[in-house]
Design an enzyme around this catalytic site. Structure first.
Site, short mmCIF file in Angstrom:
data_model
loop_
_atom_site.label_atom_id
_atom_site.label_comp_id
_atom_site.label_asym_id
_atom_site.label_seq_id
_atom_site.Cartn_x
_atom_site.Cartn_y
_atom_site.Cartn_z
N GLU A 189 -2.07 -5.08 -4.64
CA GLU A 189 -2.66 -4.81 -3.46
C GLU A 189 -3.98 -5.40 -3.37
O GLU A 189 -4.52 -5.80 -2.18
CB GLU A 189 -2.65 -3.27 -3.19
CG GLU A 189 -3.24 -2.75 -1.87
CD GLU A 189 -3.88 -1.42 -2.18
OE1 GLU A 189 -2.97 -0.34 -1.60
OE2 GLU A 189 -4.58 -1.25 -2.69
N HIS A 234 0.64 -0.98 0.14
CA HIS A 234 -0.03 0.18 -0.08
C HIS A 234 0.85 1.32 -0.15
O HIS A 234 0.51 2.24 -0.75
CB HIS A 234 -0.86 0.16 1.15
CG HIS A 234 -1.91 1.09 1.17
ND1 HIS A 234 -3.03 0.93 0.50
CD2 HIS A 234 -2.03 2.15 2.10
CE1 HIS A 234 -3.70 2.04 0.91
NE2 HIS A 234 -3.17 2.78 1.60
N ASN A 279 24.72 -24.70 -5.84
CA ASN A 279 25.32 -25.72 -6.10
C ASN A 279 24.85 -26.83 -5.10
O ASN A 279 24.63 -28.15 -5.49
CB ASN A 279 26.93 -25.77 -5.94
CG ASN A 279 27.56 -25.45 -7.16
OD1 ASN A 279 26.82 -25.55 -8.38
ND2 ASN A 279 28.67 -24.87 -7.16
#
Lengths: 707, 121
Positions: free
Chosen positions: A70, A48, A426
């Site tokens: 929102e 917001h 990895n």
């Protein structure tokens, strides 16, 4: 009045990026199905704020995009929508897109429009994926009175307005007079006060409103402007806005449906006298202009983003100020001493100098501490990374972190990010096994990756540990033999085998995935870490997991160095690279045909680099290897002996960039200014080894195969 | 004496913008970053106008308005909320709590000043 909104941009961006981090962390912690109210509230608030700020500061694309996010978050917050795993993932991706948009906005660039559009479609899709009660009520239609819309082609020439405040109107902070004044600002206004609503004196409440007004605006203005005046008080009064038509227009066509009981004459009849307000036509244009849609502000030219800032704990600043105070006292003491100095006061002078040294050192340390930021700045991206990758790889992985508050130099943080990402990837991709494989091996289904940081001595140690399958020792060895890195008859130790994965282009992954394993990784990782003055080590136990240990200096600005002498020149060798310094005995020397000069150190044969040859220094006094000193150093996993004339001493040196002031010089990482004011170059050990090899130095052929 | 305005927003950039604009126009501005802080300030000094954001941690703007309106010294004080166009329900909620009106986000400094002039004159 004009404002330069750009002055608020930096704060806006800083706070928006913080907001994005809050959103990301929150979304990662969110449990599909079971939404924690506090958590989602925080995410919603962050979105917001970004929306509100970006709208205000003119980044409309950001504002529009955030609006959709929102809306979705709002529905999840209200429980109107289930927070599904898919929904959360889409929101997480949207956070990424939003971050790109904000970066583009900050740097004055353009975001990847296609990506934005695609993500927007994705969000819309999630939003639409809903049966009934999704989007909230559409704008509550105001009580529409007598149609300005139905007037056909004929426009009204004036407006009659009836305004009857409810008793409590003033207790909302509104004021009938203000409303009348605003109407007067729209055009010529006449007003008639109606006091019929006044109660008996005994019932009169001084805080209530009882009066009504019949008003007449003598101009043909847009009805929306009048509606605007009543916008705040719609529910706190009765009002009617009735158009007055030019003569000849049939008023019967007008419907006067309103919640006002008075019948309002709709012909231009005589206006009753009464309270008459002075019209202020000059104001009209201004208020009309106010209604113009806000022009899209142009994207601020780049540069705002170029100055990077750092947040510093106020306590650190206070300490700093204290130190400066001490320093000033010492300075004035020395100053006084200097004014009337004689040899009897030499002890006081010496004392003062000791103090000065101490304060300077302390000041230096605290200034360095300002540049120190917690490593959580770098670690914070990993929860997300692990979340995304484990889904992509179909593995169950838990990330554990510790020591996030360990402080490291800001530059180190910036440069260690990518290598760490590579290492963690990895671990996820090659280390941790698939759930079924883990169960079969008698391990818990969920694998664990541990990421930790801690201070050890003057270094920071970062550990990436997993409980996966460990490095495939035999496969690495086979591959190394195949590539000629190891001779078939050699039997390297486990550690040496694991170190092979740092060789350029070395990958054993059977299947190259888009996660990792294209074989362009580990050598680059090691080079990056070496460039930071750090070192990397591997430990691995087959079937039990592996660990990568990265050691980094706390700061890049200061280095512990060993000063060495070659002829008349002084150089600095970073202390971390030095294993030991030895005097050579003839029996240790070895000259292998075609492999140049080597010496034997315990059971290793190491090449010798004659520094004066590499750097072309004449007039060195140690002609024979046995005359000088060999400094045994290690860089990028290789060792060699540097042949120098003398060791001078150890000291902390402040690194000055050579690249910034001159140009990059192979074998040299920087320069420093010594106590006597002369300049000494700092040797970059791996670079020096490469240089020596290029120059075809006596022993350098040996470098490739030894170590 | 210049009218004093209490600006409440959890976003530092919005707070700065509001405060800078109003100070530039000669108003006396006090800032607060959430409802709790704002309420404390409002209780200890008198303020002629409160401009508050709605979504804030600790105490939101609607609750702040409700608390303020209940104080006798704020019975008639204009209390404005900063809200987004998308939430008409919020406006109603705000009105019910006692808000005087609202300023719709996004707004520019001129719009803010016009509204403030409107309620303070």
């Amino acid at each position: 009045m004009t404002f330069d909104m750009a002055q608020f941009h930096q704060v806006f961006f800083e706070e928006s990026f913080e907001g994005l981090d809050i959103m990301e962390t929150g979304l990662l912690n969110m449990d599909p199905g079971a939404v924690d109210a506090e958590e989602i509230n925080a995410i919603f608030r962050a979105a917001h704020s970004i929306k509100g700020g970006s709208g205000t500061f003119g980044f409309m694309n950001v504002s529009e995009f955030t609006h959709v996010m929102e809306t979705l978050l709002d529905e999840m917050r209200d429980g109107r929508r289930q927070a599904t795993e898919h929904g959360i993932n889409v929101l997480l991706q949207s956070v990424d897109v939003l971050r790109d948009m904000l970066i583009a906005a900050r740097d004055g660039g353009t975001p990847d429009e296609d990506r934005v559009r695609a993500q927007r479609a994705e969000l819309d899709h999630v939003l639409a994926d809903r049966d009934g009660d999704a989007p909230g009520a559409t704008a509550a239609a105001p009580v529409e009175v007598a149609g300005s819309t139905s007037a056909g082609d004929v426009s009204p020439i004036a407006w009659k307005i009836v305004f009857r405040p409810h008793q409590h109107l003033m207790r909302t902070g509104n004021d009938p007079l203000r409303i009348i004044r605003e109407l007067a600002s729209l055009g010529e206004l006449t007003a008639e006060c109606d006091a019929d609503g006044l109660p008996e004196f005994e019932e009169y409440e001084p805080e209530d409103s009882y009066l009504s007004w019949n008003l007449r605006l003598h101009d043909a203005i847009d009805k929306a402007l009048i509606d605007d005046v009543f916008e705040w008080v719609e529910d706190d009064c009765d009002f009617a806005i009735v158009p007055v038509m030019p003569e000849g227009y049939d008023p019967a066509a007008q419907t006067a449906g309103s919640d006002v009981t008075d019948s309002v004459p709709s012909t231009p009849a005589a206006t009753a006298p009464g309270l008459s307000l002075v019209p202020a036509p000059a104001d009209r244009r201004e208020s009309a202009e106010r209604r113009q849609p806000d022009e899209r502000r142009k994207v601020a030219p780049g540069g705002a983003g170029a100055s990077s800032s750092i947040r510093v704990d106020i306590q650190k600043i206070d300490t700093l100020i204290n130190m400066v105070g001490e320093l000033v006292i010492t300075q004035s003491m020395l100053g006084m001493l200097g004014e009337e100095f004689d040899m009897s006061r030499v002890d006081r002078l010496r004392e003062g100098l000791v103090q000065l040294e101490r304060h300077t050192r302390e000041l230096q340390e605290s200034v360095m501490r300002i540049r120190m930021v917690p490593i959580s700045f770098s670690f914070s991206r990993f929860p997300r990374l692990v979340h995304d990758l484990s889904q992509k790889l179909g593995k169950k992985i838990e990330l554990k972190m510790s020591g996030e508050n360990t402080e490291v130099d800001k530059t180190v943080i910036e440069k260690i990010g990518d290598p760490l990402v590579h290492l963690v990837r990895n671990s996820l991709d090659h280390g941790i096994e698939k759930p079924e494989e883990r169960v079969a091996a008698g391990k818990p289904e969920t694998g664990t990756v541990y990421l930790g940081a801690s201070h050890r001595g003057g270094n920071i140690v970062i550990e990436i540990r997993d409980d996966g399958r460990g490095l495939p020792r035999d496969k690495i060895l086979a591959k190394a033999v195949e590539r000629g890195l190891v001779k078939p008859e050699e039997h390297p130790s486990d550690k040496e085998i694991y170190d092979l994965i740092f060789q350029p282009g070395f990958s054993t992954a059977e299947q190259v995935s888009d996660v990792s394993g294209r074989g362009v990784g580990m050598d680059v990782v090691r080079r990056n870490i070496n460039e930071l003055g750090g070192a990397i080590e591997i430990e691995s136990t087959p079937g039990r997991g592996s660990a990568i240990i990265v050691r980094l200096p706390l700061t890049l600005a200061i280095l512990d160095g060993q000063t060495i002498r070659i002829g008349d020149e002084t150089y600095i060798v970073p202390l971390v690279s030095i294993i030991e310094s030895i005097q050579i005995d003839k029996s240790m020397l070895n000259k292998v045909a075609g492999r140049g000069e080597t010496f034997r150190l315990r059971d290793e044969y190491l090449p010798i680099v004659r520094m004066h040859e590499v750097f072309g220094i004449e007039g060195h006094d140690a002609r024979d290897l046995t005359d000088g000193i060999l400094v045994v150093v290690e860089g990028e996993g290789r060792k060699c002996g540097l042949f120098v004339d003398d060791l001078l001493g150890q000291q902390q040196v402040v690194i000055k960039s050579l690249e910034a002031n001159y140009r990059k010089v192979e074998g040299i990482s920087g320069a420093t200014i010594l106590g006597d004011g002369s300049v000494a170059l700092i040797i970059d050990i791996p670079g020096l080894m490469r240089l020596a090899k290029q120059q075809g130095g006596r022993a350098m052929h040996a470098m490739a195969s030894v170590g | 004496m210049a009218a004093s305005i209490l600006a409440v927003d959890d976003s530092a950039s919005m707070r700065q913008m509001v405060s800078f604009t109003l100070k530039g126009a000669g108003y006396d501005v006090v800032e607060a970053s959430d409802g709790v802080q704002a309420l404390n300030i409002a209780k200890t000094r008198s303020v002629n106008l409160v401009i508050t954001d709605v979504n804030m941690p600790n105490m939101d703007g609607i609750s702040l308005i409700r608390e303020l309106r209940a104080l006798s010294s704020y019975k008639f004080t204009p209390l404005l909320m900063l809200t987004t166009e998308s939430s008409p329900e919020k406006k109603q909620e705000g009105k019910a709590a006692g808000a005087t009106g609202w300023i719709v986000k996004p707004f520019n400094p001129e719009q803010l000043l016009n509204t403030v002039k409107k309620v303070l004159s």
